[in-house]
Motif scaffolding. Structure first.
Motif, PDB file in Angstrom:
ATOM      1  N   GLY A 175       0.760  -1.192  -0.102  1.00 49.17           N
ATOM      2  CA  GLY A 175       0.115   0.291   0.019  1.00 49.17           C
ATOM      3  C   GLY A 175       0.683   1.306  -0.130  1.00 49.17           C
ATOM      4  O   GLY A 175       1.980   1.106   0.444  1.00 49.17           O
ATOM      5  N   ASN A 176       0.276   2.456  -0.562  1.00 48.61           N
ATOM      6  CA  ASN A 176       0.985   3.859  -0.631  1.00 48.61           C
ATOM      7  C   ASN A 176       0.611   4.547   0.635  1.00 48.61           C
ATOM      8  O   ASN A 176      -0.996   4.673   0.631  1.00 48.61           O
ATOM      9  CB  ASN A 176       0.743   4.311  -1.959  1.00 48.61           C
ATOM     10  CG  ASN A 176       1.471   5.444  -2.107  1.00 48.61           C
ATOM     11  OD1 ASN A 176       1.056   6.750  -1.486  1.00 48.61           O
ATOM     12  ND2 ASN A 176       2.623   5.684  -2.910  1.00 48.61           N
ATOM     13  N   ALA A 177       1.133   4.985   1.322  1.00 45.50           N
ATOM     14  CA  ALA A 177       0.850   5.846   2.697  1.00 45.50           C
ATOM     15  C   ALA A 177       0.372   7.317   2.251  1.00 45.50           C
ATOM     16  O   ALA A 177      -0.631   7.566   2.917  1.00 45.50           O
ATOM     17  CB  ALA A 177       1.970   6.105   3.675  1.00 45.50           C
ATOM     18  N   GLU A 178       0.559   7.852   1.037  1.00 48.52           N
ATOM     19  CA  GLU A 178       0.013   8.952   0.660  1.00 48.52           C
ATOM     20  C   GLU A 178      -1.105   8.987   0.063  1.00 48.52           C
ATOM     21  O   GLU A 178      -2.116   9.793   0.235  1.00 48.52           O
ATOM     22  CB  GLU A 178       1.122   9.640  -0.438  1.00 48.52           C
ATOM     23  CG  GLU A 178       0.768  11.162  -0.973  1.00 48.52           C
ATOM     24  CD  GLU A 178       1.951  11.880  -1.556  1.00 48.52           C
ATOM     25  OE1 GLU A 178       1.596  13.106  -2.115  1.00 48.52           O
ATOM     26  OE2 GLU A 178       2.957  11.246  -1.881  1.00 48.52           O
ATOM     27  N   THR A 179      -1.264   8.017  -0.981  1.00 51.85           N
ATOM     28  CA  THR A 179      -2.697   7.908  -1.603  1.00 51.85           C
ATOM     29  C   THR A 179      -3.498   6.935  -1.083  1.00 51.85           C
ATOM     30  O   THR A 179      -4.849   6.925  -1.281  1.00 51.85           O
ATOM     31  CB  THR A 179      -2.274   7.224  -3.022  1.00 51.85           C
ATOM     32  OG1 THR A 179      -1.731   5.687  -3.020  1.00 51.85           O
ATOM     33  CG2 THR A 179      -1.421   8.275  -3.616  1.00 51.85           C
ATOM     34  N   LEU A 180      -3.078   5.965   0.008  1.00 48.84           N
ATOM     35  CA  LEU A 180      -3.974   5.153   0.525  1.00 48.84           C
ATOM     36  C   LEU A 180      -4.534   3.955  -0.413  1.00 48.84           C
ATOM     37  O   LEU A 180      -5.573   3.423  -0.239  1.00 48.84           O
ATOM     38  CB  LEU A 180      -4.996   5.511   1.340  1.00 48.84           C
ATOM     39  CG  LEU A 180      -4.509   6.718   2.439  1.00 48.84           C
ATOM     40  CD1 LEU A 180      -5.769   7.043   3.223  1.00 48.84           C
ATOM     41  CD2 LEU A 180      -3.530   5.776   3.480  1.00 48.84           C
ATOM     42  N   VAL A 181      -3.723   3.787  -1.548  1.00 47.25           N
ATOM     43  CA  VAL A 181      -4.042   2.810  -2.449  1.00 47.25           C
ATOM     44  C   VAL A 181      -3.429   1.299  -2.180  1.00 47.25           C
ATOM     45  O   VAL A 181      -2.224   1.490  -1.986  1.00 47.25           O
ATOM     46  CB  VAL A 181      -3.781   3.255  -4.086  1.00 47.25           C
ATOM     47  CG1 VAL A 181      -4.040   2.249  -4.837  1.00 47.25           C
ATOM     48  CG2 VAL A 181      -4.490   4.410  -4.339  1.00 47.25           C
ATOM     49  N   VAL A 182      -4.145   0.413  -2.235  1.00 45.94           N
ATOM     50  CA  VAL A 182      -3.441  -0.996  -2.011  1.00 45.94           C
ATOM     51  C   VAL A 182      -3.859  -2.042  -3.156  1.00 45.94           C
ATOM     52  O   VAL A 182      -4.688  -1.728  -3.738  1.00 45.94           O
ATOM     53  CB  VAL A 182      -4.342  -1.513  -0.551  1.00 45.94           C
ATOM     54  CG1 VAL A 182      -3.953  -2.903  -0.069  1.00 45.94           C
ATOM     55  CG2 VAL A 182      -4.078  -0.717   0.575  1.00 45.94           C
ATOM     56  N   THR A 183      -2.518  -2.682  -3.334  1.00 45.88           N
ATOM     57  CA  THR A 183      -2.560  -3.686  -4.229  1.00 45.88           C
ATOM     58  C   THR A 183      -2.120  -5.134  -3.758  1.00 45.88           C
ATOM     59  O   THR A 183      -1.444  -5.290  -2.976  1.00 45.88           O
ATOM     60  CB  THR A 183      -1.663  -3.513  -5.420  1.00 45.88           C
ATOM     61  OG1 THR A 183      -1.954  -1.941  -6.033  1.00 45.88           O
ATOM     62  CG2 THR A 183      -1.789  -4.246  -6.517  1.00 45.88           C
ATOM     63  N   GLU A 184      -3.092  -6.155  -4.144  1.00 45.68           N
ATOM     64  CA  GLU A 184      -2.540  -7.398  -3.664  1.00 45.68           C
ATOM     65  C   GLU A 184      -1.346  -7.891  -4.522  1.00 45.68           C
ATOM     66  O   GLU A 184      -1.043  -7.611  -5.655  1.00 45.68           O
ATOM     67  CB  GLU A 184      -3.650  -8.659  -3.999  1.00 45.68           C
ATOM     68  CG  GLU A 184      -3.502  -9.984  -3.309  1.00 45.68           C
ATOM     69  CD  GLU A 184      -4.394 -10.822  -3.185  1.00 45.68           C
ATOM     70  OE1 GLU A 184      -4.358 -11.942  -2.916  1.00 45.68           O
ATOM     71  OE2 GLU A 184      -5.722 -10.375  -3.809  1.00 45.68           O
ATOM     72  N   VAL A 185      -0.463  -8.571  -3.742  1.00 47.23           N
ATOM     73  CA  VAL A 185       0.953  -9.031  -4.353  1.00 47.23           C
ATOM     74  C   VAL A 185       0.624 -10.597  -4.324  1.00 47.23           C
ATOM     75  O   VAL A 185       0.597 -11.338  -3.585  1.00 47.23           O
ATOM     76  CB  VAL A 185       2.070  -9.037  -3.363  1.00 47.23           C
ATOM     77  CG1 VAL A 185       3.259  -9.250  -3.930  1.00 47.23           C
ATOM     78  CG2 VAL A 185       2.092  -7.471  -3.187  1.00 47.23           C
ATOM     79  N   LYS A 186       0.712 -10.955  -5.897  1.00 49.66           N
ATOM     80  CA  LYS A 186       0.465 -12.302  -6.217  1.00 49.66           C
ATOM     81  C   LYS A 186       0.655 -12.597  -7.560  1.00 49.66           C
ATOM     82  O   LYS A 186       0.897 -11.794  -8.204  1.00 49.66           O
ATOM     83  CB  LYS A 186      -0.921 -12.855  -6.043  1.00 49.66           C
ATOM     84  CG  LYS A 186      -2.098 -12.059  -6.853  1.00 49.66           C
ATOM     85  CD  LYS A 186      -3.452 -12.656  -6.628  1.00 49.66           C
ATOM     86  CE  LYS A 186      -4.526 -11.947  -7.403  1.00 49.66           C
ATOM     87  NZ  LYS A 186      -5.797 -12.130  -7.183  1.00 49.66           N
ATOM     88  N   LEU A 187       0.730 -13.839  -7.957  1.00 49.20           N
ATOM     89  CA  LEU A 187       1.242 -14.024  -9.579  1.00 49.20           C
ATOM     90  C   LEU A 187      -0.025 -13.827 -10.314  1.00 49.20           C
ATOM     91  O   LEU A 187      -1.094 -14.089 -10.059  1.00 49.20           O
ATOM     92  CB  LEU A 187       1.614 -15.750  -9.569  1.00 49.20           C
ATOM     93  CG  LEU A 187       3.055 -16.261  -9.647  1.00 49.20           C
ATOM     94  CD1 LEU A 187       3.151 -17.555  -9.785  1.00 49.20           C
ATOM     95  CD2 LEU A 187       3.647 -15.414 -10.800  1.00 49.20           C
ATOM     96  N   ALA A 188       0.166 -13.183 -11.272  1.00 47.93           N
ATOM     97  CA  ALA A 188      -0.880 -12.684 -12.161  1.00 47.93           C
ATOM     98  C   ALA A 188      -1.550 -13.855 -12.840  1.00 47.93           C
ATOM     99  O   ALA A 188      -2.844 -13.511 -13.114  1.00 47.93           O
ATOM    100  CB  ALA A 188      -0.167 -11.623 -13.472  1.00 47.93           C
ATOM    101  N   ASP A 189      -1.133 -14.869 -13.079  1.00 44.15           N
ATOM    102  CA  ASP A 189      -1.640 -15.977 -13.498  1.00 44.15           C
ATOM    103  C   ASP A 189      -2.540 -16.859 -12.538  1.00 44.15           C
ATOM    104  O   ASP A 189      -3.178 -17.963 -12.858  1.00 44.15           O
ATOM    105  CB  ASP A 189      -1.127 -17.034 -14.404  1.00 44.15           C
ATOM    106  CG  ASP A 189       0.320 -17.706 -13.585  1.00 44.15           C
ATOM    107  OD1 ASP A 189       0.325 -17.469 -12.359  1.00 44.15           O
ATOM    108  OD2 ASP A 189       1.057 -18.199 -14.385  1.00 44.15           O
TER     109      ASP A 189
END
Length: 325
Positions: A158-172
């Motif tokens: 996640g980004n502390a400034e924008t508060l946007v979060v993304t899951e970390v995993k294999l795309a497939d």
């Protein structure tokens, strides 16, 4: 080493209101963040290293705990129950039910010390303390890998400034949702982790966009039994066991996740850590031929030519880390 001259706080336990919470220093060592019980709840306090300037940073009425400073000291991340239990203070309009139990997990909130604003990073329920990758980005895990239905441990950034979060995993989607023992590259572009299920296990390295760097099932560690370290330039990855369970010798891979060294025990390699300048690799080595003795060894950054630093010492040996280069 300077002798301790006094206490910062006169407290007897880091378990407040039944919740364990480790304190956390700013990178410059000037201020400590610590969770302390207040009248009805638990707040995060900041205090100077000389014990002065005590300040309540999260005065809210809810339970706040597990504080961790960003490397530049601007942001403070912490866990909180405030999204589901805004206050435990009698008389407040949004007070929780009197029988609401202490939380075992919460949401991650970010305090921006420059503006004083607090924002919720994610709706994911988290029980582990998050970790900063750099001064703006933070990584954390959600889910229960042991008792969940289904069991899972998902990784996020996640980004502390924008508060946007993304899951970390294999795309497939070909990795297992139980992702353990993650280690991020110094620049935050890649991560290596242990992907496990009830029937199989892999060590996988991916870029943060989900593209695969490499994977191997050669390293069959038990669940929660792996430790990994990146060199500061990102050119080497060392992978070993933990807690004295070290089934392999020195195992080092390059940035393409190809093996550079496939060492065989004894000694088995546990808890590898590269030096700050990237020249050396230290690890605890277990030798079953000498009554399971644990020693601290240092090798070059390929994991070869290891030298035992503690062979002449007696008693229990514990590797604390690198100082300087």
């Amino acid at each position: 080493i300077n002798q301790i001259s006094g206490r910062i706080l006169p407290i007897r336990s880091l378990v407040q209101r039944g919740i364990p919470s480790e304190p956390n220093w700013t990178a410059d060592g000037e201020r400590l963040a610590i969770a302390l019980a207040t009248g009805y709840d638990m707040d995060i306090f900041s205090i100077g290293r000389d014990g002065t300037s005590l300040q309540n940073l999260t005065q809210n009425g809810a339970y706040d705990w597990s504080p961790v400073w960003s490397p530049d000291g601007r942001y403070l991340a912490f866990l909180s129950e405030r999204a589901n239990c805004p206050s435990r203070i009698p008389g407040e309009s949004d007070i929780c039910s009197a029988d609401t139990p202490p939380p075992f997990a919460g949401n991650i909130f970010i305090l921006d010390t420059t503006s004083g604003t607090v924002g919720m990073l994610s709706s994911e329920i988290v029980s582990e303390t998050p970790r900063w990758i750099n001064s703006n980005e933070i990584t954390f895990a959600s889910g229960d890998p042991t008792l969940g239905s289904p069991p899972e441990r998902r990784l996020w950034i996640g980004n502390a400034e924008t508060l946007v979060v993304t899951e970390v995993k294999l795309a497939d989607g070909s990795d297992n949702p139980i992702r353990l023992s993650e280690a991020w590259s110094p620049d935050g572009s890649s991560v290596v982790y242990h992907s496990v299920s009830n029937s199989a296990a892999e060590v996988i390295a991916i870029r943060r966009d989900g593209s695969l760097i490499g994977r191997t099932s050669e390293l069959n560690f038990p669940r929660f039994g792996m430790s990994a370290s990146w060199s500061n330039d990102g050119s080497r990855i060392a992978i070993g066991g933990v807690n004295g369970q070290c089934p392999y010798g020195a195992r080092v891979l390059n940035a393409s996740f190809d093996f550079v060294t496939r060492g065989n025990p004894p000694p088995g390699m546990c808890n590898p850590v590269f030096s700050n300048n990237g020249q050396w690799l230290a690890f605890t080595g277990v030798n079953p031929r000498v009554d399971g003795r644990v020693d601290v060894l240092v090798a070059n950054n390929n994991g070869s030519s290891a030298v035992n630093l503690t062979s002449s010492l007696r008693g229990t040996i514990t590797f604390l880390g690198w100082v300087g280069g």
